[in-house]
Design a protein around this motif. Structure first.
Motif, PDB file in Angstrom:
ATOM      1  N   GLN A   1       0.806  -1.228   0.000  1.00 60.37           N
ATOM      2  CA  GLN A   1       0.000   0.000   0.000  1.00 60.37           C
ATOM      3  C   GLN A   1       0.837   1.276   0.000  1.00 60.37           C
ATOM      4  O   GLN A   1       0.284   2.367   0.158  1.00 60.37           O
ATOM      5  N   HIS A   2       2.148   1.147  -0.170  1.00 56.93           N
ATOM      6  CA  HIS A   2       2.968   2.352  -0.340  1.00 56.93           C
ATOM      7  C   HIS A   2       2.939   2.766  -1.805  1.00 56.93           C
ATOM      8  O   HIS A   2       2.771   1.939  -2.707  1.00 56.93           O
ATOM      9  N   ARG A   3       3.101   4.066  -2.033  1.00 60.92           N
ATOM     10  CA  ARG A   3       3.137   4.611  -3.388  1.00 60.92           C
ATOM     11  C   ARG A   3       4.540   5.142  -3.637  1.00 60.92           C
ATOM     12  O   ARG A   3       4.945   6.156  -3.055  1.00 60.92           O
ATOM     13  N   VAL A   4       5.270   4.448  -4.493  1.00 58.35           N
ATOM     14  CA  VAL A   4       6.712   4.654  -4.631  1.00 58.35           C
ATOM     15  C   VAL A   4       7.030   5.310  -5.973  1.00 58.35           C
ATOM     16  O   VAL A   4       6.599   4.837  -7.029  1.00 58.35           O
ATOM     17  N   GLY A   5       7.790   6.386  -5.929  1.00 59.67           N
ATOM     18  CA  GLY A   5       8.303   7.003  -7.142  1.00 59.67           C
ATOM     19  C   GLY A   5       9.681   6.453  -7.451  1.00 59.67           C
ATOM     20  O   GLY A   5      10.565   6.446  -6.587  1.00 59.67           O
ATOM     21  N   LEU A   6       9.878   5.965  -8.671  1.00 59.44           N
ATOM     22  CA  LEU A   6      11.156   5.415  -9.092  1.00 59.44           C
ATOM     23  C   LEU A   6      11.829   6.457  -9.981  1.00 59.44           C
ATOM     24  O   LEU A   6      11.328   6.778 -11.064  1.00 59.44           O
ATOM     25  N   VAL A   7      12.949   7.022  -9.517  1.00 63.11           N
ATOM     26  CA  VAL A   7      13.581   8.134 -10.217  1.00 63.11           C
ATOM     27  C   VAL A   7      15.053   7.833 -10.475  1.00 63.11           C
ATOM     28  O   VAL A   7      15.657   6.952  -9.856  1.00 63.11           O
ATOM     29  N   GLY A   8      15.627   8.594 -11.377  1.00 58.99           N
ATOM     30  CA  GLY A   8      17.030   8.433 -11.755  1.00 58.99           C
ATOM     31  C   GLY A   8      17.211   8.910 -13.185  1.00 58.99           C
ATOM     32  O   GLY A   8      16.253   9.089 -13.927  1.00 58.99           O
ATOM     33  N   LYS A   9      18.455   9.094 -13.581  1.00 60.99           N
ATOM     34  CA  LYS A   9      18.732   9.586 -14.921  1.00 60.99           C
ATOM     35  C   LYS A   9      18.249   8.597 -15.977  1.00 60.99           C
ATOM     36  O   LYS A   9      18.123   7.403 -15.722  1.00 60.99           O
ATOM     37  N   ASN A  10      17.999   9.117 -17.161  1.00 63.43           N
ATOM     38  CA  ASN A  10      17.588   8.252 -18.269  1.00 63.43           C
ATOM     39  C   ASN A  10      18.642   7.174 -18.505  1.00 63.43           C
ATOM     40  O   ASN A  10      19.843   7.458 -18.534  1.00 63.43           O
ATOM     41  N   GLY A  11      18.189   5.925 -18.657  1.00 62.87           N
ATOM     42  CA  GLY A  11      19.101   4.823 -18.918  1.00 62.87           C
ATOM     43  C   GLY A  11      19.664   4.153 -17.687  1.00 62.87           C
ATOM     44  O   GLY A  11      20.494   3.247 -17.796  1.00 62.87           O
ATOM     45  N   CYS A  12      19.210   4.563 -16.494  1.00 56.92           N
ATOM     46  CA  CYS A  12      19.793   3.999 -15.270  1.00 56.92           C
ATOM     47  C   CYS A  12      19.198   2.635 -14.911  1.00 56.92           C
ATOM     48  O   CYS A  12      19.727   1.949 -14.034  1.00 56.92           O
ATOM     49  N   GLY A  13      18.070   2.259 -15.546  1.00 57.79           N
ATOM     50  CA  GLY A  13      17.518   0.927 -15.277  1.00 57.79           C
ATOM     51  C   GLY A  13      16.127   0.914 -14.688  1.00 57.79           C
ATOM     52  O   GLY A  13      15.670  -0.136 -14.204  1.00 57.79           O
ATOM     53  N   LYS A  14      15.407   2.030 -14.744  1.00 61.27           N
ATOM     54  CA  LYS A  14      14.067   2.083 -14.139  1.00 61.27           C
ATOM     55  C   LYS A  14      13.104   1.116 -14.838  1.00 61.27           C
ATOM     56  O   LYS A  14      12.416   0.330 -14.186  1.00 61.27           O
ATOM     57  N   SER A  15      13.057   1.186 -16.151  1.00 60.20           N
ATOM     58  CA  SER A  15      12.134   0.298 -16.889  1.00 60.20           C
ATOM     59  C   SER A  15      12.560  -1.161 -16.766  1.00 60.20           C
ATOM     60  O   SER A  15      11.715  -2.063 -16.751  1.00 60.20           O
ATOM     61  N   SER A  16      13.854  -1.406 -16.668  1.00 62.56           N
ATOM     62  CA  SER A  16      14.331  -2.775 -16.493  1.00 62.56           C
ATOM     63  C   SER A  16      13.904  -3.340 -15.141  1.00 62.56           C
ATOM     64  O   SER A  16      13.605  -4.532 -15.013  1.00 62.56           O
ATOM     65  N   LEU A  17      13.865  -2.488 -14.118  1.00 61.66           N
ATOM     66  CA  LEU A  17      13.390  -2.939 -12.804  1.00 61.66           C
ATOM     67  C   LEU A  17      11.916  -3.331 -12.882  1.00 61.66           C
ATOM     68  O   LEU A  17      11.494  -4.329 -12.286  1.00 61.66           O
ATOM     69  N   PHE A  18      11.142  -2.587 -13.654  1.00 55.33           N
ATOM     70  CA  PHE A  18       9.738  -2.972 -13.876  1.00 55.33           C
ATOM     71  C   PHE A  18       9.661  -4.342 -14.545  1.00 55.33           C
ATOM     72  O   PHE A  18       8.841  -5.187 -14.180  1.00 55.33           O
ATOM     73  N   ALA A  19      10.508  -4.548 -15.560  1.00 52.70           N
ATOM     74  CA  ALA A  19      10.509  -5.836 -16.265  1.00 52.70           C
ATOM     75  C   ALA A  19      10.870  -6.975 -15.313  1.00 52.70           C
ATOM     76  O   ALA A  19      10.330  -8.084 -15.420  1.00 52.70           O
ATOM     77  N   LEU A  20      11.781  -6.722 -14.378  1.00 50.77           N
ATOM     78  CA  LEU A  20      12.109  -7.726 -13.359  1.00 50.77           C
ATOM     79  C   LEU A  20      10.878  -8.074 -12.520  1.00 50.77           C
ATOM     80  O   LEU A  20      10.594  -9.234 -12.251  1.00 50.77           O
ATOM     81  N   MET A  21      10.139  -7.050 -12.113  1.00 49.64           N
ATOM     82  CA  MET A  21       8.965  -7.280 -11.264  1.00 49.64           C
ATOM     83  C   MET A  21       7.880  -8.043 -12.007  1.00 49.64           C
ATOM     84  O   MET A  21       7.133  -8.821 -11.405  1.00 49.64           O
TER      85      MET A  21
END
Length: 638
Positions: A27-47
Motif C-alpha cells: 500500500q505504499h506509493r513509490v516514485g522510481l527516479v534516476g537519470k535516463n538509462g539507469c535501469g528504471k524500466s528494467s526494474l519494472f521488467a524484473l517485477m
C-alpha cells in the motif's frame, strides 16, 4: 512486501545496478527516479518476470496481481467502454461463467455467480469505467466509439484506464502523464492517492511525484537507494547526505595530508622511522571517501537580449486557424519586456495554435499581428528536434549561425549544455532525444532572443535538466510564453496565466489550483449537458455527417503520418527484440567473440536512440492530430 537481496542486473554488458537491497511495503506509493538509462524500466521488467536477475533476487508476493499499461492497442471494433472494462479480469471471468451457466440452465450456479458478481461490485462497473474515462478526457459520446476510431495518443489513455480498472495488488506506471494534459493529470493524481494497492511509478514530473508518492527509490551509481517521503522530501534528505559525504571526504583528506606530511618529513630519519611507518599504516587504514560528485555537467543561462523594444508584439482582433476552420477568434495581446505568461486550456483548445501565430508560423486569418523592429523570437516547438541537421555536429550547427566566432568560444558555450570535447564534433543523428533537446535549446539561447516561445519544452528532459531549465528561465530578461503540462515549470517561471477556451484567449484570474477548480466545474457542466442531450435524444444527423466528412478529409494526412511513425516504431521494436535474444547467447561474452558483441551492442544503442526519436515524433504527430480533430469537432458543434 517486495524485497530485493544482493540484486545485480546487467543489460547488454552494462551494469544497471549491483549488490542492491530494496524493500517496498504494501500500500505504499513509490516514485522510481534516476537519470535516463539507469535501469528504471528494467526494474519494472524484473517485477513482471520478463527479466531475470544476474545475481541475487527480487521477490514479489506470488499471489499479487500485477497491472501495467499496455504499449500496443489493436484496432478493435470493440467500444472504448468495453475495452476498458476488460481490465477487470475477475469481472470478465465471472461474466463468462455466468453466460455458460445460463446456456446450461444451471439455476443454482447462476444464483451463486450473481452473488459473487455483487460481492465484487460488478453492477456499478459501467459507471465506474465511465467516470474513469471522463477523468482522462473522454466525452460520454466517445465511450461507445470503437477503439479503432481513436488516434494513438487517445488509445494510450484507453490503455491507462484499462490498467486502472484492474483489481491490482501492484500497479506499475511508466511515465503515465506523457499523453495527458493538465486536467487529466489532476484527475489521475486524485485517483492514485485513493488506490488501495501498492503503486510504483516512473515519472519526471516533480509535482506529480510530490502529490502521489509516499516513498522514493533513487537509482544512482548502480545502487537502489530508498527514501521515505515524496520527491521534495527526498531531495532534502539527499542534499543532507551529500553534504555529510562532502564533509567526511574533506576531514579524511585533511587527516591524510597531515599524516603524509609527517611521513614525508621523517621517513628517512632513523630516530623517527618507526613513527613514520606507523603513520603510513594509518594512512592505508583511512576509509576511502568519495568526493562530492556534481549532479550534472550541464549548466546554462540565457544571454541578456541585445534589444528590448516596447512593445515587442501585439495582436489586434486576430483570428487563427487552418483553412476555413477558426480555432481562436478576436485575440488581443500586448507583449512587453518582462511578460511571463503561461497558457492554460484543455487539450485541443488552441494553445499550440496561438504559439504558432505568435511565432509567425501561422498568418492571422483576420486582424493584425504587429511586431517591433529588433524583435528576435526564440521558438521551441514540439517538433523542434526535426529541424536539426542529423549529419551535422553541435559545433557545426553553431558555426553556421555565427561564422565569425572562434571555435574555442563556441566550444565553451556548448560545454554548458553537456557537449564538451569530442561530443561537440559528433553527428546529431545517434544522439538521444534529451541530447537533441539540449542542442535545440542551445541554438535558441545563442541567438539572444527577446521573446521566448516554449511549447512543451520538457518532453525529453529528466528531472535534473528540468531544474536547470527552470533556473535559466527565472533569470531570463525577455518576454516568455509557455505551454507545458509540467506544473513545476509553470509555477516557478511565469507570473500570469491566460486561459485558452471556447475560441477565446483571456486572462485567468488565479493560479494552478484555481485552474484545477475551473476544470472540475467545466467537467460537471459537460456531464450535465451530455446527460440532457442523451435524455432529449435530439441529434442533427445532417450536421454530424458534415463534421465526419470534414474530419476524414482534414485528418487523413495527419493520420497517415501517425501511421507511418507507428509502423517504423514496430519495426525497430522487432529489431531490438531480436538483438536482445542474441545477447542471451552466453558464448557472445567469450573473448574470441568480443568484436561481434561490440557490433551488436553498438547496433542496439543506435536502434534505441532511433526508437526514442521516433516515439517523440509520433507523440508530436499525435498532438497535432488531436488538436486539429478537436478544433473541427468544436466548430461543428458550435
Amino acid at each position: 512486501m517486495i524485497t530485493a537481496n544482493n540484486l545485480t542486473l546487467m543489460r547488454g554488458g552494462d551494469v544497471l545496478f549491483e549488490s542492491s537491497e530494496l524493500q517496498i511495503f504494501p500500500q505504499h506509493r513509490v516514485g522510481l527516479v534516476g537519470k535516463n538509462g539507469c535501469g528504471k524500466s528494467s526494474l519494472f521488467a524484473l517485477m513482471r518476470g520478463q527479466l531475470q536477475a544476474d545475481t541475487g533476487n527480487l521477490q514479489v508476493p506470488s499471489k499479487w496481481r500485477i497491472a501495467s499499461v499496455a504499449q500496443d492497442t489493436p484496432a478493435l471494433d470493440q467500444t472504448a467502454l468495453d475495452y476498458v472494462i476488460d481490465g477487470d479480469q475477475p469481472f470478465r471471468q465471472l461474466q463468462r461463467k455466468l453466460s455458460e451457466a445460463e446456456k446450461n440452465g444451471d439455476g443454482h450456479l447462476i444464483a451463486e455467480l450473481h452473488d459473487q458478481l455483487g460481492a465484487i461490485g460488478a453492477y456499478d462497473i459501467e459507471p465506474r469505467a465511465s467516470s474513469m474515462l471522463a477523468g482522462l478526457g473522454f466525452t460520454q459520446t466517445q465511450l461507445k466509439n470503437p477503439v479503432k476510431s481513436f488516434s494513438g495518443g487517445w488509445r494510450m489513455r484507453l490503455n491507462l484506464a484499462q490498467a486502472l480498472m484492474a483489481r491490482a495488488d501492484l500497479l506499475l506506471l511508466d511515465e503515465p502523464t506523457n499523453h495527458l494534459d493538465v486536467d487529466a493529470i489532476f484527475w489521475l493524481e486524485d485517483y492514485l492517492k485513493r488506490f488501495p494497492g501498492t503503486l510504483i511509478l516512473i515519472s519526471h514530473d516533480r509535482d506529480f511525484l510530490d502529490e502521489v508518492c509516499t516513498d522514493i527509490v533513487h537509482i544512482e551509481h548502480q545502487r537502489l537507494n530508498s527514501y521515505r517521503g515524496n520527491y521534495s522530501q527526498f531531495e532534502a534528505q539527499r542534499a543532507e547526505q551529500i553534504a555529510q559525504q562532502q564533509s567526511q571526504y574533506e576531514k579524511a583528506q585533511a587527516m591524510r595530508q597531515h599524516l603524509q606530511a609527517y611521513v614525508d618529513r621523517f621517513r628517512y630519519k632513523a630516530s623517527k622511522a618507526k613513527q613514520a611507518q606507523s603513520r603510513l599504516k594509518a594512512i592505508e587504514k583511512l576509509p576511502l571517501q568519495a568526493p562530492l560528485r556534481a549532479q550534472s555537467d550541464i549548466d546554462f543561462r540565457f544571454f541578456e537580449p541585445q534589444q528590448l523594444p516596447n512593445p515587442l508584439m501585439s495582436l489586434r482582433d486576430a483570428k487563427a486557424g487552418y483553412g476555413d476552420t477558426i480555432i481562436l477568434d478576436a485575440i488581443k495581446l500586448n507583449l512587453v519586456p518582462g511578460t511571463r505568461m503561461g497558457l492554460l486550456g484543455r487539450n485541443g483548445a488552441g494553445k499550440s495554435t496561438l504559439i504558432k501565430l505568435l511565432s509567425g508560423d501561422l498568418t492571422p486569418l483576420a486582424g493584425e499581428r504587429n511586431v517591433s523592429n529588433g524583435l528576435k523570437i526564440g521558438y521551441f516547438a514540439q517538433h523542434q528536434l526535426e529541424t536539426l541537421d542529423l549529419a551535422a555536429s553541435p559545433l557545426l550547427h553553431l558555426q553556421r549561425m555565427d561564422a565569425t566566432a572562434s571555435e574555442q568560444s563556441l566550444r565553451d558555450f556548448l560545454g554548458g549544455f553537456g557537449f564538451s570535447g569530442d561530443f561537440a564534433t559528433r553527428a546529431v543523428e545517434p544522439m538521444s532525444g534529451g541530447e537533441k533537446a539540449r542542442l535545440a535549446l542551445a541554438l535558441i539561447i545563442y541567438q539572444r532572443p527577446n521573446l521566448l516561445l516554449l511549447d512543451e519544452p520538457t518532453n525529453h528532459l529528466d528531472l535534473s535538466l528540468r531544474d536547470t531549465l527552470v533556473t535559466a528561465l527565472q533569470d531570463y530578461q525577455g518576454a516568455l510564453i509557455v505551454v507545458s503540462h509540467d506544473r513545476h515549470l509553470l509555477r516557478t517561471t511565469v507570473d500570469e496565466f491566460y486561459l485558452v477556451a471556447d475560441k477565446q484567449v483571456q486572462p485567468f484570474n488565479g493560479d494552478l489550483d484555481d485552474y484545477h477548480q475551473w476544470l472540475q466545474q467545466q467537467a460537471a457542466a459537460d456531464t450535465k449537458t451530455e446527460r440532457k442531450s442523451s435524455i432529449t435524444g435530439k441529434n442533427d444527423r445532417k450536421q454530424q455527417k458534415r463534421v465526419e466528412a470534414e474530419l476524414r478529409k482534414a485528418l487523413a494526412p495527419l493520420k497517415n503520418k501517425v501511421k507511418k511513425y507507428e509502423d517504423q516504431i514496430t519495426r525497430l521494436e522487432q529489431q531490438l527484440t531480436e538483438i536482445e535474444l542474441q545477447l542471451e547467447d552466453a558464448s557472445l561474452y567469450e573473448e574470441q567473440n568480443k568484436g561481434q558483441l561490440d557490433t551488436i551492442l553498438a547496433r542496439q544503442a543506435k536502434l534505441s536512440n532511433e526508437l526514442q526519436d521516433l516515439e517523440q515524433s509520433w507523440m508530436e504527430a499525435e498532438h497535432n492530430l488531436t488538436e486539429k480533430q478537436q478544433a473541427i469537432e468544436q466548430q461543428g458543434s458550435a
